[in-house]
Design a protein around this motif. Structure first.
Motif, PDB file in Angstrom:
ATOM      1  N   ASN A  18       2.410   2.720  -2.759  1.00 56.06           N
ATOM      2  CA  ASN A  18       2.357   1.456  -3.567  1.00 56.06           C
ATOM      3  C   ASN A  18       3.565   1.030  -3.266  1.00 56.06           C
ATOM      4  O   ASN A  18       4.118  -0.259  -3.936  1.00 56.06           O
ATOM      5  N   LYS A  19       4.174   1.272  -2.508  1.00 54.17           N
ATOM      6  CA  LYS A  19       5.246   0.905  -2.081  1.00 54.17           C
ATOM      7  C   LYS A  19       5.541  -0.004  -1.332  1.00 54.17           C
ATOM      8  O   LYS A  19       5.070  -0.225  -0.844  1.00 54.17           O
ATOM      9  N   GLY A  20       6.657  -1.058  -1.178  1.00 59.31           N
ATOM     10  CA  GLY A  20       7.042  -1.902  -0.064  1.00 59.31           C
ATOM     11  C   GLY A  20       7.329  -1.792   1.044  1.00 59.31           C
ATOM     12  O   GLY A  20       7.271  -2.551   2.466  1.00 59.31           O
ATOM     13  N   PHE A  21       8.103  -0.258   1.371  1.00 57.96           N
ATOM     14  CA  PHE A  21       8.633  -0.201   2.279  1.00 57.96           C
ATOM     15  C   PHE A  21       9.429   1.590   2.508  1.00 57.96           C
ATOM     16  O   PHE A  21       8.827   2.107   1.011  1.00 57.96           O
ATOM     17  N   GLY A  22       9.259   2.416   3.447  1.00 52.85           N
ATOM     18  CA  GLY A  22       9.543   3.524   2.900  1.00 52.85           C
ATOM     19  C   GLY A  22       8.249   4.311   3.396  1.00 52.85           C
ATOM     20  O   GLY A  22       7.150   4.220   3.776  1.00 52.85           O
ATOM     21  N   ILE A  23       8.917   5.710   2.940  1.00 48.17           N
ATOM     22  CA  ILE A  23       8.143   6.682   2.663  1.00 48.17           C
ATOM     23  C   ILE A  23       7.589   7.254   0.926  1.00 48.17           C
ATOM     24  O   ILE A  23       8.752   7.381   0.698  1.00 48.17           O
ATOM     25  N   ILE A  47      -1.700  15.336  15.347  1.00 47.68           N
ATOM     26  CA  ILE A  47      -1.538  14.484  14.629  1.00 47.68           C
ATOM     27  C   ILE A  47       0.302  13.073  15.812  1.00 47.68           C
ATOM     28  O   ILE A  47       0.538  13.581  15.944  1.00 47.68           O
ATOM     29  N   VAL A  48      -0.458  11.968  15.136  1.00 50.66           N
ATOM     30  CA  VAL A  48       0.330  10.631  15.393  1.00 50.66           C
ATOM     31  C   VAL A  48       0.434   9.911  14.387  1.00 50.66           C
ATOM     32  O   VAL A  48      -0.868   9.501  13.825  1.00 50.66           O
ATOM     33  N   ILE A  49       1.758   9.201  14.240  1.00 49.46           N
ATOM     34  CA  ILE A  49       1.257   8.640  12.921  1.00 49.46           C
ATOM     35  C   ILE A  49       1.939   7.150  13.338  1.00 49.46           C
ATOM     36  O   ILE A  49       3.216   7.242  14.407  1.00 49.46           O
ATOM     37  N   GLY A  50       1.948   6.037  13.049  1.00 44.84           N
ATOM     38  CA  GLY A  50       2.479   5.173  13.771  1.00 44.84           C
ATOM     39  C   GLY A  50       4.449   4.928  12.639  1.00 44.84           C
ATOM     40  O   GLY A  50       4.109   5.782  11.885  1.00 44.84           O
ATOM     41  N   GLY A  51       4.621   3.627  12.686  1.00 47.44           N
ATOM     42  CA  GLY A  51       5.916   3.288  12.451  1.00 47.44           C
ATOM     43  C   GLY A  51       6.101   2.243  10.932  1.00 47.44           C
ATOM     44  O   GLY A  51       7.609   2.065  10.911  1.00 47.44           O
ATOM     45  N   GLY A  52       4.617   1.601  11.418  1.00 43.16           N
ATOM     46  CA  GLY A  52       5.045   0.439  10.365  1.00 43.16           C
ATOM     47  C   GLY A  52       5.700   0.056   9.037  1.00 43.16           C
ATOM     48  O   GLY A  52       6.067  -0.794   9.079  1.00 43.16           O
ATOM     49  N   ASN A  53       5.979   1.534   8.002  1.00 45.06           N
ATOM     50  CA  ASN A  53       6.632   1.133   7.020  1.00 45.06           C
ATOM     51  C   ASN A  53       8.320   1.259   7.121  1.00 45.06           C
ATOM     52  O   ASN A  53       8.973   1.082   6.566  1.00 45.06           O
ATOM     53  N   ILE A  54       8.606   1.389   8.556  1.00 36.82           N
ATOM     54  CA  ILE A  54       9.613   1.329   8.688  1.00 36.82           C
ATOM     55  C   ILE A  54      10.135  -0.104   9.672  1.00 36.82           C
ATOM     56  O   ILE A  54      11.363  -0.459   9.188  1.00 36.82           O
TER      57      ILE A  54
END
Ligand code: GTP
Length: 235
Positions: A18-23, A47-54
């Motif tokens: 629920n945060k706007g940014f990061g982990i 596993i492959v993970i995106g990076g859109g939160n950063i």
């Protein structure tokens, strides 16, 4: 167990919780527990993970940044998320190896397909960071490419929605969910499952995709056991 070797694709945004940014640590641990539940069953997990939160390369381009430069920054963002997942999993006692498409020896192994497969066989969760290592490709494409390379049985795309709908379920009340759908039907109906490069790669290599709600506890475990969850895209 229906799927003995899987590739799990997670979006970077999902890690924000629920945060706007990061982990969000809470969300990260929830995901790690879900992954552990299938690891404990003996499922081979990549596993492959995106990076859109950063960082998002495309948005940076809109802001005037060079596209290629932005894409490389996005790839580095996926390595940060991969390290977070790695650490969370290891905290739960899950053995992992992180391989990056861009060399950074101090942090992780370079991507070597045969080594990745060996790690899986030895019961290690393998996380692939830095996308494909090339600009202009998405992490969905990286996930698809790696899934084919390691001969995963299926690519599991964990999202916030519980499958593929005929229309946006948040906007259209009559939107109906598909249990299974063919690659052809997805093209015909103009549905968005993955970007076209990734989607075509799956189709040509007959790699089934399951789109499912990663935020629902137990989904991942039930899926690999063969329960019908989310939407299955197949030939
Ligand atoms: P096997 O011996 O083949 O079963 O695999 P292994 O991963 O245990 O062997 P290796 O000796 O290659 O790796 C031991 C540890 O070093 C693991 O945690 C690897 O992730 C790590 N490692 C291996 N190569 C690299 C590298 O190039 N960079 C970094 N940072 N770590 C590496």
């Amino acid at each position: 167990m229906k799927y003995t070797r899987i590739l799990l694709k997670l979006s970077g945004e999902a890690l924000m919780g629920n945060k706007g940014f990061g982990i969000d640590q809470e969300r990260l641990m929830e995901y790690a527990r879900e992954i552990k539940s299938i690891y404990d069953q003996g499922c081979q997990v990549a596993i492959v993970i995106g990076g859109g939160n950063i960082f998002r390369g495309i948005q940076a381009e809109k802001g005037g940044m060079d596209r290629v430069h932005g894409d490389y920054m996005g790839m580095l963002a996926t390595v940060i998320n991969s390290m977070a997942i790695q650490s969370a999993l290891e905290g739960l006692g899950v053995q992992t190896r992180l391989q990056s498409a861009i060399k950074m020896e101090q942090i992780c192994e370079p991507f070597i397909r045969r080594k990745a497969v060996r790690h899986l066989e030895k019961g290690r969760v393998v996380i692939f960071g830095a996308g494909t290592g090339n600009p202009y490709f998405t992490t969905d494409t990286a996930a698809t490419l790696r899934a084919i390379e390691i001969e995963a049985k299926v690519i599991l795309k964990g999202t916030r929605v519980d499958g593929i709908y005929s229309a946006d379920p948040e906007k259209d009340k009559n939107a109906k969910k598909y249990e299974t759908i063919t690659f052809e039907e997805v093209y015909e109906k103009g549905l968005e499952v993955m970007d076209m490069t990734a989607f075509t790669l799956c189709k040509e290599n007959k790699l089934p995709i399951i789109v499912f709600d990663m935020n629902k506890k137990g989904n991942l475990k039930n899926l690999i056991e063969g329960q019908k969850i989310g939407t299955l895209v197949e030939v």
